[in-house]
Design a protein around this motif. Structure first.
Motif, PDB file in Angstrom:
ATOM      1  N   ASN A 108       0.741  -1.127  -0.028  1.00 55.04           N
ATOM      2  CA  ASN A 108       0.016  -0.089   0.009  1.00 55.04           C
ATOM      3  C   ASN A 108       0.936   1.324   0.083  1.00 55.04           C
ATOM      4  OD1 ASN A 108      -2.184  -1.161  -0.101  1.00 55.04           O
ATOM      5  ND2 ASN A 108      -3.155  -0.591   1.778  1.00 55.04           N
ATOM      6  N   PRO A 109       0.332   2.517  -0.556  1.00 54.48           N
ATOM      7  CA  PRO A 109       1.176   3.584  -0.707  1.00 54.48           C
ATOM      8  C   PRO A 109       1.393   4.286   0.604  1.00 54.48           C
ATOM      9  CG  PRO A 109      -1.139   4.037  -1.422  1.00 54.48           C
ATOM     10  CD  PRO A 109      -1.014   2.678  -1.040  1.00 54.48           C
ATOM     11  N   ARG A 110       2.459   4.930   0.636  1.00 58.26           N
ATOM     12  CA  ARG A 110       3.150   5.583   1.914  1.00 58.26           C
ATOM     13  C   ARG A 110       3.169   7.091   1.589  1.00 58.26           C
ATOM     14  NH1 ARG A 110       7.973   1.494   3.589  1.00 58.26           N
ATOM     15  NH2 ARG A 110       6.668  -0.365   3.575  1.00 58.26           N
ATOM     16  N   LEU A 154      -3.512   2.049  -8.901  1.00 60.60           N
ATOM     17  CA  LEU A 154      -2.800   2.552  -7.603  1.00 60.60           C
ATOM     18  C   LEU A 154      -3.676   3.792  -7.020  1.00 60.60           C
ATOM     19  CD1 LEU A 154       0.837   2.771  -8.415  1.00 60.60           C
ATOM     20  CD2 LEU A 154      -0.495   1.134  -7.309  1.00 60.60           C
ATOM     21  N   THR A 155      -4.390   4.518  -7.871  1.00 58.59           N
ATOM     22  CA  THR A 155      -5.347   5.369  -7.598  1.00 58.59           C
ATOM     23  C   THR A 155      -6.358   5.804  -8.691  1.00 58.59           C
ATOM     24  OG1 THR A 155      -5.607   7.845  -6.569  1.00 58.59           O
ATOM     25  CG2 THR A 155      -4.055   7.362  -8.353  1.00 58.59           C
ATOM     26  N   VAL A 174       6.210   5.865  -7.672  1.00 61.31           N
ATOM     27  CA  VAL A 174       5.785   7.235  -7.112  1.00 61.31           C
ATOM     28  C   VAL A 174       4.747   7.936  -7.905  1.00 61.31           C
ATOM     29  CG1 VAL A 174       6.421   9.447  -6.313  1.00 61.31           C
ATOM     30  CG2 VAL A 174       8.024   7.765  -6.073  1.00 61.31           C
ATOM     31  N   TYR A 175       3.756   8.286  -7.368  1.00 61.04           N
ATOM     32  CA  TYR A 175       2.702   9.121  -7.898  1.00 61.04           C
ATOM     33  C   TYR A 175       2.267  10.280  -7.085  1.00 61.04           C
ATOM     34  CZ  TYR A 175      -0.895   6.518  -5.270  1.00 61.04           C
ATOM     35  OH  TYR A 175      -1.547   6.153  -4.203  1.00 61.04           O
ATOM     36  N   TYR A 219       2.953  10.209  -3.150  1.00 59.19           N
ATOM     37  CA  TYR A 219       2.908   8.626  -2.475  1.00 59.19           C
ATOM     38  C   TYR A 219       3.870   7.934  -3.239  1.00 59.19           C
ATOM     39  CZ  TYR A 219      -1.772  10.023  -0.469  1.00 59.19           C
ATOM     40  OH  TYR A 219      -2.548  10.700   0.192  1.00 59.19           O
ATOM     41  N   VAL A 247       4.871   4.127  -3.575  1.00 59.95           N
ATOM     42  CA  VAL A 247       4.379   2.551  -3.118  1.00 59.95           C
ATOM     43  C   VAL A 247       5.518   1.507  -3.124  1.00 59.95           C
ATOM     44  CG1 VAL A 247       2.954   0.711  -4.468  1.00 59.95           C
ATOM     45  CG2 VAL A 247       2.517   3.360  -4.517  1.00 59.95           C
TER      46      VAL A 247
END
Length: 421
Positions: free
Chosen positions: A104-106, A373-374, A390-391, A398, A400
């Motif tokens: 999950n993204p951070r 991812l989103t 990264v996004y 975020y 990932v």
């Protein structure tokens, strides 16, 4: 000292959360004490397992990426080979025998991220943020009518921490546009070049534009500012090996002369040119900048004159025959072409006006082998070492984390994940 659950959740009175629920008192003190003892033993057992795993592997997990041994070369892997993978978002099958476990993204940075640059060695990330302080004028007018601040933040993958390298206050009405040009010289130097176009109202229909180049040294944290001449020099071309950047405009051209920006913030003396020259690319060794000049303009049949500019010798020499590519044809290519071909990439689907949309992590060109991812964001990129992607979206930037394993170890990894729940 082992904290009880009540202490972990902010309670320091020795009671458990929910102990004031009617009927709980009937359980008796012995039952409550036995539960606490059982919980303490469980905590000790978890800590002991983690210490054993760290001792066996000799590595830990950082915030930026999980540092694991090369699983594809492991002999008879045991359950200890895999760490506990928290919040596994999904799996993307790579080409060949590799599988990517997607966590999950951070959150790296909060909202208002404007531009992002990843380093080629996956060690650094630079992000530009612009924050405005709401004012009556901005609430009734435009966002830039409020005062604010623009910052450049450095994120280190090794530590997972952020540090602000540079900041500048913005007056009401000022607008700062940023272009993250890239990394200068050898990758190990860790120096990047960003260009800020600062537009300042002056009471006329044409605001004053100031071009400021920022040299960002990720090792020392030093940022050097260099204000370039008042021309359209907002798109410098960086040498792939030398700490130099050619001052050119959006069309990669300059008129009558060319100047070079050095990493110490100084600008070279002008090198004379025969007129307007459109520069295509640097030589492979990064020492010569090639460009073409059209003395008779853009007309069919007009052949260009080619020039080679040497920023060290400070010369511009006409070259003939023109440079050739691998196919033996005239090389009209640019430095912006190509890029490293990674097994994973970020793609955008259902794109809306403004360039945002669904961001997917995709394996190669296989659209079916992908993970969303989103639902609404902007792709930034996959780190070259495949440790993460990264996004950004409205809520922030975020990261990932990705784990690469052998395809035949996927069932074991999933089993470890299930046991960790």
């Amino acid at each position: 000292m082992v904290k009880l659950r009540g202490e972990i959740n902010g309670r320091t009175d020795g009671t458990e959360p929910g102990s004031n629920v009617p009927g709980r008192e009937a359980e008796g003190n012995d039952v409550v004490m036995n539960r606490r003892i059982h919980r303490i033993h469980r905590i000790h057992r978890i800590h002991r397992i983690r210490r054993i795993w760290l001792a066996v592997t000799g590595v830990g997990i950082s915030l930026g990426a999980a540092l694991l041994p090369p699983l594809a070369h492991a002999q008879n892997p045991s359950p200890m080979t895999f760490p506990e993978v928290p919040l596994l978002q999904g799996v993307v099958l790579g080409e060949g025998d590799k599988v990517f476990l997607v966590q999950n993204p951070r959150l790296l940075l909060g909202s208002d991220v404007r531009s992002v640059l990843l380093s080629p060695d996956s060690r650094f990330l630079l992000a530009v943020r612009e924050v405005r302080t709401a004012s009556p004028a901005s609430l009734l007018g435009k966002r830039e009518d409020a005062p604010g601040e623009v910052t450049i933040t450095l994120w280190r993958a090794r530590t997972g921490r952020n540090a602000v390298l540079w900041r500048r206050a913005l007056l009401p009405g000022q607008v700062a546009w940023f272009r993250m040009n890239g990394w200068m010289g050898a990758q190990a130097q860790g120096r990047a070049l960003a260009t800020m176009t600062l537009r300042t109202p002056n009471g006329t229909d044409k605001p004053t534009n100031t071009f400021v180049h920022l040299f960002l040294d990720t090792a020392s944290g030093v940022v050097r500012e260099s204000v370039v001449p008042p021309k359209t020099y907002g798109f410098p071309k960086l040498s792939p090996t030398l700490p130099l950047a050619a001052l050119v405009g959006a069309d990669a051209a300059t008129e009558n002369h060319i100047q070079f920006l050095r990493a110490d913030g100084t600008i070279s003396v002008p090198i004379a040119l025969p007129g307007r020259v459109y520069f295509t690319r640097w030589s492979e060794d990064g020492k010569i900048l090639r460009g073409l000049h059209l003395p008779k303009g853009f007309k069919e049949g007009n052949e260009p004159d080619w020039y080679a500019v040497d920023p060290t010798a400070m010369t511009a020499t006409r070259i003939s025959p023109p440079p050739k590519n691998k196919d033996g044809e005239t090389d009209y290519g640019s430095d912006e072409e190509g890029g490293e071909n990674l097994p994973l990439k970020l793609v955008i689907r259902q794109m809306e006006k403004g360039g945002h949309g669904e961001v997917w992590l995709q394996a190669g060109e296989n659209e079916k082998n992908a993970l969303r991812l989103t639902r609404d964001g902007y792709p930034v990129g996959v780190l070259p070492d495949l440790s993460g992607a990264v996004y950004r979206e409205e809520s922030g930037l975020y990261f990932v984390p990705l784990l690469t394993i052998a395809k035949d170890q996927l069932p074991q990894a999933k089993k470890v994940q299930e046991n960790a729940k």
